[in-house]
Design a protein around this motif. Structure first.
Motif, PDB file in Angstrom:
ATOM      1  N   VAL A 176       0.836  -1.206   0.000  1.00  0.00           N
ATOM      2  CA  VAL A 176       0.000   0.000   0.000  1.00  0.00           C
ATOM      3  C   VAL A 176       0.869   1.254   0.000  1.00  0.00           C
ATOM      4  O   VAL A 176       0.598   2.219  -0.730  1.00  0.00           O
ATOM      5  CB  VAL A 176      -0.948  -0.003   1.221  1.00  0.00           C
ATOM      6  N   LEU A 177       1.925   1.249   0.793  1.00  0.00           N
ATOM      7  CA  LEU A 177       2.788   2.430   0.907  1.00  0.00           C
ATOM      8  C   LEU A 177       3.576   2.697  -0.372  1.00  0.00           C
ATOM      9  O   LEU A 177       4.118   3.800  -0.548  1.00  0.00           O
ATOM     10  CB  LEU A 177       3.749   2.276   2.087  1.00  0.00           C
ATOM     11  N   THR A 178       3.678   1.709  -1.252  1.00  0.00           N
ATOM     12  CA  THR A 178       4.372   1.924  -2.526  1.00  0.00           C
ATOM     13  C   THR A 178       3.409   2.044  -3.708  1.00  0.00           C
ATOM     14  O   THR A 178       3.850   2.095  -4.855  1.00  0.00           O
ATOM     15  CB  THR A 178       5.371   0.782  -2.789  1.00  0.00           C
ATOM     16  N   ASP A 236      -0.009   5.989  -6.629  1.00  0.00           N
ATOM     17  CA  ASP A 236      -1.155   6.654  -7.246  1.00  0.00           C
ATOM     18  C   ASP A 236      -2.366   6.715  -6.313  1.00  0.00           C
ATOM     19  O   ASP A 236      -3.386   7.310  -6.655  1.00  0.00           O
ATOM     20  CB  ASP A 236      -1.550   5.946  -8.553  1.00  0.00           C
ATOM     21  N   LEU A 237      -2.259   6.102  -5.138  1.00  0.00           N
ATOM     22  CA  LEU A 237      -3.372   6.151  -4.194  1.00  0.00           C
ATOM     23  C   LEU A 237      -3.465   7.534  -3.558  1.00  0.00           C
ATOM     24  O   LEU A 237      -2.455   8.128  -3.176  1.00  0.00           O
ATOM     25  CB  LEU A 237      -3.182   5.118  -3.076  1.00  0.00           C
ATOM     26  N   GLY A 273      -7.972   6.585  -0.500  1.00  0.00           N
ATOM     27  CA  GLY A 273      -7.688   5.242  -0.995  1.00  0.00           C
ATOM     28  C   GLY A 273      -6.669   4.525  -0.125  1.00  0.00           C
ATOM     29  O   GLY A 273      -6.806   3.319   0.153  1.00  0.00           O
ATOM     30  N   ARG A 274      -5.639   5.253   0.341  1.00  0.00           N
ATOM     31  CA  ARG A 274      -4.616   4.647   1.188  1.00  0.00           C
ATOM     32  C   ARG A 274      -5.215   4.259   2.537  1.00  0.00           C
ATOM     33  O   ARG A 274      -4.975   3.160   3.049  1.00  0.00           O
ATOM     34  CB  ARG A 274      -3.459   5.625   1.378  1.00  0.00           C
ATOM     35  N   ASP A 307       3.476   9.070  -1.565  1.00  0.00           N
ATOM     36  CA  ASP A 307       2.832   9.512  -2.803  1.00  0.00           C
ATOM     37  C   ASP A 307       3.815   9.551  -3.971  1.00  0.00           C
ATOM     38  O   ASP A 307       3.517  10.114  -5.024  1.00  0.00           O
ATOM     39  CB  ASP A 307       2.176  10.880  -2.613  1.00  0.00           C
ATOM     40  N   GLY A 308       5.004   8.960  -3.781  1.00  0.00           N
ATOM     41  CA  GLY A 308       5.977   8.858  -4.864  1.00  0.00           C
ATOM     42  C   GLY A 308       6.899  10.043  -5.003  1.00  0.00           C
ATOM     43  O   GLY A 308       7.800  10.034  -5.845  1.00  0.00           O
ATOM     44  N   ARG A 309       6.732  11.064  -4.173  1.00  0.00           N
ATOM     45  CA  ARG A 309       7.590  12.242  -4.273  1.00  0.00           C
ATOM     46  C   ARG A 309       8.968  11.969  -3.677  1.00  0.00           C
ATOM     47  O   ARG A 309       9.118  11.135  -2.783  1.00  0.00           O
ATOM     48  CB  ARG A 309       6.966  13.427  -3.526  1.00  0.00           C
ATOM     49  N   THR A 310       9.952  12.725  -4.157  1.00  0.00           N
ATOM     50  CA  THR A 310      11.254  12.726  -3.512  1.00  0.00           C
ATOM     51  C   THR A 310      11.165  13.588  -2.256  1.00  0.00           C
ATOM     52  O   THR A 310      10.158  14.260  -2.008  1.00  0.00           O
ATOM     53  CB  THR A 310      12.331  13.282  -4.452  1.00  0.00           C
ATOM     54  N   LEU A 311      12.228  13.587  -1.454  1.00  0.00           N
ATOM     55  CA  LEU A 311      12.175  14.262  -0.159  1.00  0.00           C
ATOM     56  C   LEU A 311      11.955  15.764  -0.273  1.00  0.00           C
ATOM     57  O   LEU A 311      11.347  16.377   0.615  1.00  0.00           O
ATOM     58  CB  LEU A 311      13.472  13.993   0.622  1.00  0.00           C
TER      59      LEU A 311
END
Length: 718
Positions: A256-258, A261-262, A266-267, A327-331
């Motif tokens: 779920v954490l990876t 797109d959620l 949804g998460r 959410d896939g963002r970098t730091l």
């Protein structure tokens, strides 16, 4: 407890701690004093834990008594009522550095009450109350990761000063409060006049040096009293239940954490489903006598606590090891941003809609007259009014919940005050722009950093309203994950990162520098190196957000909304104020009824006239100007005959200004009766012949040049 008196001095200011003298039945108490400001801080712990709660029940209250300044409260009851907003903000200022220093497994009620018993006009009581809360907790024998202390830092010219007076704060470019423990800084709050990042970092470091001195004094106090820090064992953890949840849920939580797109909903739904299907359903099918089933029956929240802890650990590990967020963002990446202005009709003077990810804030600006300024009565602080007001509303639908709507709570008041402080340094002065400004930020959707969203939305709304702010202000919230020696700073945190992270660090400012800071920790201290890195990492985020805002509106609109009041100002002799107001306000009421304009008069003779229609404001201004202008001999006016006596006629040449024409001055040659020349109500052209030593006007109709008469008639027609 034995009585003890201890003082510490720095920068020429003393702080005195007196214990064992007041409030003996509280678990711990201290009277902390500097100058003539004295605050009694008590800390009390209940004798038993509350049943069925899974949080630390800490309550912090700051109380002001007007006798502290030698004053009697106003109102019918003549006693203190609802705490003023400033008291609520000080309660939060005490709570924020104290809360992370208590073991989170404590379940007994803990109450901290700080009461200002005496106050001078030099020393603010708030930082004294914060330090006093630490001393009281140490004396109460409550498990505590202290000592902790707080100081205020001001900036006068190029020099930092510790615990400045109210006047020094007002004159300087910085008002910063820093609180810390032996492990590092635990809370920062600041207002700044667009100061560079490096100046803010140096100010925090400077303040933390004084914090360490206050911590050392508390340790010496404990030694003098033969007291030591209390430690208690946390409640035991069910290791079998922990292992079951970890074995059955770890891989699925990772999935779920990876799933980048959620969205938030949804998460949350996916995690709830894992907890239900993998854990709760499994335990429900176990035999009644199974130890795991017995444990979860006795503590119905055990599964939820352990599952939340596992989710927190996995999310933090993903960030530390992989540098990728949920959410896939970098730091250092900011969520997608959109900005709009003017989305409501023009009757709303200015609007700004700011969206960052799922967080959405609608800010509305309203322009008011000087009489709309908020009066700050019945508190102990020198500020008497506010001409910029920011209100923050957080309705339950913003997080998809249903709750009764209530009056603003401490969180709403605190977030509103932070946004207010962020904008204040860029507002025009009262002389430049005499309007009172109110901005309301409606949080329409929340997923992290709504306070900084309010800063951005407020800037957009003010620019849309045509307020000539010096520079636009943007803000970003920074987060932190610390695992052992590994530290990761996160830009633009969302809800889950705030909830499961270690820091919420809000930074607001312009492209010239910082205007406000607020840092809260969930750990017991942070090094200056990490704080400096967070402040520096916030700069490109703020500039990116600011760029998006300027794409929506590049500068304040040149014209105000047609529904905003038009303000005109006029300076009159203060001695004429009574004449403008009139007996019982009769004159000023008459002008208002005649023109429809609203009139505010200051003691210094500044008159502010407001009306939706500019012509109405001009009309009222002309009336007041004519009433208060000085008349000179030789001036020519069109006046109205108000009454007649045998030797002459009285003529009102300006509102409230009347003179007499002697019968000999009514016409060339001899006049038999005054009524032969003029009647009551006639409008005639007259000249000021003489102003006698009593200020009385003697008028004439003789010797007036036709051009003078024509100019007087034109002036009378406006």
């Amino acid at each position: 407890m034995q009585q003890l008196d201890k003082s510490i001095s720095f920068d020429g200011r003393d702080i005195r701690l007196r214990v064992g003298m007041l409030a003996p039945q509280a678990s711990g108490s201290v009277l902390i004093q500097s100058g003539d400001t004295a605050v009694l801080v008590t800390v009390t712990r209940s004798k038993s834990a509350k049943e069925g709660i899974d949080f630390l029940p800490l309550l912090v209250d700051y109380e002001e008594r007007l006798y502290a300044a030698g004053r009697i409260p106003g109102g019918f009851l003549r006693r203190e009522g609802r705490p003023p907003e400033k008291a609520t903000l000080i309660s939060r200022l005490i709570d924020r550095p104290m809360r992370p220093l208590f073991p989170q497994w404590l379940r007994e009620d803990i109450q901290i009450v700080a009461t200002t018993l005496s106050m001078d006009e030099e020393v603010p009581p708030d930082v004294l109350a914060v330090t006093g809360a630490s001393v009281g907790t140490l004396l109460a024998g409550i498990p505590f990761y202290g000592p902790m202390a707080a100081v205020r830092v001001g900036l006068i010219g190029d020099d930092f000063i510790i615990n400045p007076t109210y006047k020094e704060v007002e004159q300087g470019d910085l008002d910063l409060v820093v609180a810390g423990t032996t492990e590092g800084v635990v809370m920062v709050e600041a207002s700044a006049n667009q100061l560079p990042e490096q100046d803010i970092i140096e100010a925090i470091d400077f303040g933390y040096e004084a914090v360490r001195d206050l911590i050392a004094a508390q340790k010496e106090l404990m030694e003098d009293l033969n007291l030591s820090l209390v430690s208690e064992e946390p409640p035991p953890v069910n290791e079998d239940l922990e292992k079951l949840i970890a074995d059955r849920a770890t891989e699925k939580i990772k999935q779920v954490l990876t799933q980048y797109d959620l969205d938030k909903e949804g998460r949350d739904t996916a995690l709830d489903e894992i907890k239900a299907t993998e854990i709760e359903n499994y335990i429900a099918e176990l035999p009644e006598e199974d130890p795991l089933k017995v444990a979860t029956t006795e503590d119905g929240k055990a599964v939820g606590k352990i599952f939340k802890g596992l989710t927190k650990k996995l999310m933090r590990r993903q960030i530390v090891e992989e540098g990728i967020r949920v959410d896939g963002r970098t730091l250092d990446q900011v969520r997608p941003i959109s900005c709009q202005t003017g989305i409501l009709p023009a009757r709303v003077h200015g609007t700004g809609l700011f969206k960052r990810g799922l967080t959405q804030v609608l800010s509305i600006a309203t322009l008011g007259t000087p009489g709309d300024a908020q009066e700050l009565a019945d508190d102990l602080h020198p500020e008497s009014e506010k001409r910029y007001i920011h209100h923050y509303n957080f309705p339950p639908y913003s997080v998809g919940e249903t709750k009764p709507l209530r009056s603003p709570g401490r969180r709403e008041i605190g977030h509103g005050a932070l946004a207010e402080r962020s904008i204040l340094p860029v507002l025009p002065t009262k002389a430049e722009f005499p309007y009172v400004l109110r901005v309301v930020s409606e949080i329409l959707s929340s997923n992290g950093s709504t306070s900084m969203g309010s800063v951005c939305g407020s800037t957009l709304a003010l620019m849309d309203a045509g307020v000539p702010i010096a520079k636009p202000v943007s803000g970003a919230a920074m987060g932190l994950i610390r695992e052992g020696e590994e530290v990761r700073i996160l830009t633009d945190i969302q809800g889950i990162e705030d909830f499961l992270g270690d820091m919420d660090f809000k930074v607001a400012g312009t492209d010239s520098g910082i205007t406000a800071l607020q840092m809260d920790m969930k750990i017991t201290g942070l090094s200056m190196e990490t704080i400096a890195k967070a402040i520096e990492q916030a700069l490109p985020a703020r500039m990116h957000i600011l760029e998006k805002m300027l794409e929506a509106i590049a500068q304040p609109r040149p014209n105000l909304s047609p529904f905003a009041p038009r303000l005109l100002t006029l300076k009159i002799d203060p001695e004429s104020i009574g004449m403008v107001i009139g007996p019982g306000g009769k004159t000023i009421k008459s002008i208002t009824e005649q023109t429809g304009a609203k009139i505010d008069i200051n003691d210094d003779g500044t008159v502010t006239i407001s009306a939706i229609e500019g012509e109405k404001a001009e009309q009222a201004k002309k009336i007041i100007y004519n009433m208060t202008r000085k008349l000179d001999e030789g001036d020519v006016y069109v006046g109205k005959v108000t009454r007649i006596i045998p030797i002459g006629a009285f003529v009102e040449v300006l509102p409230g200004k009347e003179g007499m024409i002697h019968i000999s001055q009514l016409a060339e040659g001899r006049v038999g009766k005054v009524e032969d020349e003029v009647a009551v109500g006639d409008e005639i052209v007259v000249k000021v012949r003489e102003i006698d030593n009593k200020g009385r006007l003697n008028l004439t109709r003789l010797g007036i040049h036709p051009e003078e008469a024509s100019a007087a008639r034109e002036a009378a027609m406006g």
